[in-house]
Design a protein around this motif. Structure first.
Motif, PDB file in Angstrom:
ATOM      1  N   UNK A 326       0.725  -1.323   0.019  1.00  0.00           N
ATOM      2  CA  UNK A 326       0.063  -0.018  -0.145  1.00  0.00           C
ATOM      3  C   UNK A 326       1.025   1.286   0.127  1.00  0.00           C
ATOM      4  N   UNK A 327       0.594   2.000  -0.972  1.00  0.00           N
ATOM      5  CA  UNK A 327       1.430   3.267  -1.147  1.00  0.00           C
ATOM      6  C   UNK A 327       1.002   4.253   0.076  1.00  0.00           C
ATOM      7  N   UNK A 328       2.072   5.065   0.507  1.00  0.00           N
ATOM      8  CA  UNK A 328       1.812   6.158   1.114  1.00  0.00           C
ATOM      9  C   UNK A 328       1.104   7.539   0.510  1.00  0.00           C
ATOM     10  N   UNK A 329       0.192   7.921   1.197  1.00  0.00           N
ATOM     11  CA  UNK A 329      -0.675   9.219   0.642  1.00  0.00           C
ATOM     12  C   UNK A 329       0.194  10.147   0.228  1.00  0.00           C
ATOM     13  N   UNK A 330       0.314  10.768  -0.815  1.00  0.00           N
ATOM     14  CA  UNK A 330       1.066  11.828  -1.317  1.00  0.00           C
ATOM     15  C   UNK A 330       0.303  12.934  -0.979  1.00  0.00           C
ATOM     16  N   UNK A 331       1.265  14.074  -0.237  1.00  0.00           N
ATOM     17  CA  UNK A 331       0.467  15.345   0.175  1.00  0.00           C
ATOM     18  C   UNK A 331       0.790  16.219  -1.144  1.00  0.00           C
ATOM     19  N   UNK A 332      -0.047  16.253  -2.091  1.00  0.00           N
ATOM     20  CA  UNK A 332       0.050  17.087  -3.359  1.00  0.00           C
ATOM     21  C   UNK A 332      -0.031  18.401  -3.162  1.00  0.00           C
ATOM     22  N   UNK A 333      -0.769  18.889  -2.058  1.00  0.00           N
ATOM     23  CA  UNK A 333      -0.680  20.482  -1.851  1.00  0.00           C
ATOM     24  C   UNK A 333       0.507  20.890  -1.221  1.00  0.00           C
ATOM     25  N   UNK A 334       1.228  20.019  -0.631  1.00  0.00           N
ATOM     26  CA  UNK A 334       2.612  20.501  -0.025  1.00  0.00           C
ATOM     27  C   UNK A 334       3.545  20.610  -1.317  1.00  0.00           C
ATOM     28  N   UNK A 335       3.361  20.008  -2.493  1.00  0.00           N
ATOM     29  CA  UNK A 335       4.158  20.432  -3.536  1.00  0.00           C
ATOM     30  C   UNK A 335       3.831  21.593  -4.535  1.00  0.00           C
ATOM     31  N   UNK A 336       2.742  22.196  -3.902  1.00  0.00           N
ATOM     32  CA  UNK A 336       2.468  23.461  -4.562  1.00  0.00           C
ATOM     33  C   UNK A 336       3.677  24.636  -4.479  1.00  0.00           C
ATOM     34  N   UNK A 337       3.500  25.592  -5.568  1.00  0.00           N
ATOM     35  CA  UNK A 337       4.679  26.728  -5.438  1.00  0.00           C
ATOM     36  C   UNK A 337       3.803  27.696  -4.603  1.00  0.00           C
ATOM     37  N   UNK A 338       2.570  27.904  -4.345  1.00  0.00           N
ATOM     38  CA  UNK A 338       2.024  28.763  -3.555  1.00  0.00           C
ATOM     39  C   UNK A 338       2.578  29.072  -2.199  1.00  0.00           C
ATOM     40  N   UNK A 339       3.090  30.241  -2.026  1.00  0.00           N
ATOM     41  CA  UNK A 339       3.643  30.474  -0.600  1.00  0.00           C
ATOM     42  C   UNK A 339       5.249  30.233  -0.480  1.00  0.00           C
ATOM     43  N   UNK A 340       5.827  29.796  -1.724  1.00  0.00           N
ATOM     44  CA  UNK A 340       6.950  29.230  -1.787  1.00  0.00           C
ATOM     45  C   UNK A 340       7.938  30.544  -2.360  1.00  0.00           C
ATOM     46  N   UNK A 341       9.106  30.445  -1.860  1.00  0.00           N
ATOM     47  CA  UNK A 341      10.128  31.519  -2.206  1.00  0.00           C
ATOM     48  C   UNK A 341      10.902  30.840  -3.086  1.00  0.00           C
ATOM     49  N   UNK A 342      11.823  31.626  -4.124  1.00  0.00           N
ATOM     50  CA  UNK A 342      12.669  31.159  -5.080  1.00  0.00           C
ATOM     51  C   UNK A 342      13.779  30.939  -4.375  1.00  0.00           C
ATOM     52  N   UNK A 343      14.579  29.933  -4.552  1.00  0.00           N
ATOM     53  CA  UNK A 343      14.387  29.202  -5.891  1.00  0.00           C
ATOM     54  C   UNK A 343      13.557  27.850  -6.041  1.00  0.00           C
ATOM     55  N   UNK A 344      12.303  28.134  -5.399  1.00  0.00           N
ATOM     56  CA  UNK A 344      11.794  26.595  -5.286  1.00  0.00           C
ATOM     57  C   UNK A 344      11.543  26.103  -6.738  1.00  0.00           C
ATOM     58  N   UNK A 345      11.694  24.677  -6.567  1.00  0.00           N
ATOM     59  CA  UNK A 345      11.514  24.086  -7.787  1.00  0.00           C
ATOM     60  C   UNK A 345      10.559  22.874  -7.432  1.00  0.00           C
ATOM     61  N   UNK A 346       9.566  22.428  -8.290  1.00  0.00           N
ATOM     62  CA  UNK A 346       8.602  21.206  -8.112  1.00  0.00           C
ATOM     63  C   UNK A 346       9.499  20.187  -8.027  1.00  0.00           C
ATOM     64  N   UNK A 347       9.455  19.467  -6.712  1.00  0.00           N
ATOM     65  CA  UNK A 347      10.048  18.141  -6.417  1.00  0.00           C
ATOM     66  C   UNK A 347       9.669  16.822  -6.702  1.00  0.00           C
ATOM     67  N   UNK A 348       8.907  16.971  -8.103  1.00  0.00           N
ATOM     68  CA  UNK A 348       8.254  15.824  -8.526  1.00  0.00           C
ATOM     69  C   UNK A 348       9.484  14.533  -8.683  1.00  0.00           C
ATOM     70  N   UNK A 349       9.060  13.377  -7.908  1.00  0.00           N
ATOM     71  CA  UNK A 349       9.810  12.293  -7.844  1.00  0.00           C
ATOM     72  C   UNK A 349       9.281  11.187  -7.603  1.00  0.00           C
TER      73      UNK A 349
END
Length: 355
Positions: A326-349
């Motif tokens: 069973x896979x862990x639930x991914x917190x997709x909202x935490x991946x959003x760039x909303x409220x993130x400062x540069x140089x944030x990059x989407x950590x898709x992996x």
């Protein structure tokens, strides 16, 4: 694998009216509604949509480009237009859909198979007026990784000795298949001891690859390695070898792409020697980009709107067990760039599912 992914997805496929404030999305799924890869792919998208508050509908083409275009026309010019249309350039359908989208007001996102260089040259500036993003995996690297890992596991080859290789590619008119082939040929250029005896197009089909492999193993009885651009073709070729009285993983070493339960079990049982996976997550990551675009985020500032993600990785026994669990639930909202400062990059992996 992805019966896991998603115990909670059933809520996400509701009709548009059920989520009045949600951005609406239609995904033109190029696969069949019984095809393990594309069903699990859609499930991961639905999990992301639910977490992100998006309203997602999936339309399966059943491997028929004509159906894809019919579904695109319905979405783009019907009475219930979505805010976003997600498509795959399978069988080179993307340019027609881009032209169809002109004046519709629907934003477009492409996943898995991007526009080819020649397709881009054919389109004028008006054609991508509503283009939001493209998100693809490193398919060339996947093809390269498969052969290099097969050779690593085969072991040293004596001077003057050669190894015979058979290869099963996907569909000729699919960019991902072409790129995986390019990766194969890059690895071949580095390993002159490997002779590619024949490359055939299995059209992603287990049955077609089984039939092809039955003949190829007779034609090339010394074949030691088999490279397959997806899991279904590898499983078909393994069955053909087994039917000839030989043992996959012993008489011949096999490789594959994808993470279906059947191929993960083959990897654990030793019938499959090399496995790479990760690109089934692309649709879910695309939901994050759509969520952010709908919220007014300039996704171009966080890594560009046309993205190639290094998603493919070798799947060993430990990773195969983890993907079968069973896979862990991914917190997709935490991946959003909303409220993130540069140089944030989407950590898709894929690592987000292997924790």
């Amino acid at each position: 694998m992805l019966k896991v992914l998603i115990a909670c997805v059933w809520l996400a496929g509701s009709a548009y009216g059920a989520m009045a404030q949600a951005a609406s999305v239609v995904f033109l799924n190029p696969g069949t509604s019984s095809e393990t890869f594309w069903v699990s792919y859609a499930q991961f998208m639905q999990a992301a949509a639910k977490d992100l508050g998006l309203d997602l509908r999936v339309r399966y083409s059943e491997r028929d480009a004509h159906n894809t275009l019919l579904h695109a026309r319905e979405a783009l010019h019907g009475s219930e237009r979505p805010d976003y249309l997600v498509l795959v350039n399978e069988q080179y359908v993307a340019p027609q859909i881009l032209r169809m989208a002109q004046g519709s007001g629907v934003k477009l996102v492409i996943v898995n198979n991007a526009l080819t260089a020649s397709q881009k040259q054919m389109l004028d500036a008006r054609d991508d007026a509503h283009w939001v993003a493209s998100l693809v995996a490193d398919d060339e690297q996947a093809g390269y990784l498969m052969l290099t890992d097969l050779l690593r596991q085969y072991g040293p080859v004596s001077p003057g000795k050669t190894l015979d290789l058979l290869a099963f590619s996907g569909a000729k008119n699919t960019p991902a298949a072409q790129l995986r082939e390019q990766g194969l040929r890059r690895a071949l250029a580095e390993h002159p001891e490997v002779r590619l005896r024949q490359l055939v197009y299995g059209e992603w089909s287990r049955q077609r690859a089984f039939e092809q492999a039955t003949q190829l193993f007779k034609r090339y009885p010394q074949a030691a390695l088999v490279w397959s651009a997806n899991d279904e073709m590898a499983l078909g070729a393994m069955q053909a070898l087994q039917d000839s009285g030989r043992v996959p993983g012993q008489a011949v070493l096999f490789s594959a792409v994808n993470s279906s339960p059947a191929i993960l079990r083959a990897r654990l049982e030793g019938r499959l020697t090399t496995l790479v996976a990760g690109h089934f997550t692309l649709g879910g990551w695309a939901m994050v980009l759509i969520h952010d675009d709908a919220k007014g985020v300039d996704i171009d500032a966080y890594g560009g709107r046309d993205r190639q993600q290094a998603l493919f990785q070798l799947i060993g026994a430990d990773q195969a067990r983890r993907l079968l669990a069973p896979a862990p639930l991914v917190d997709f909202r935490a991946l959003s760039a909303i409220g993130k400062q540069q140089p944030y990059r989407y950590p898709f992996s894929l690592q987000l599912l292997l924790r």
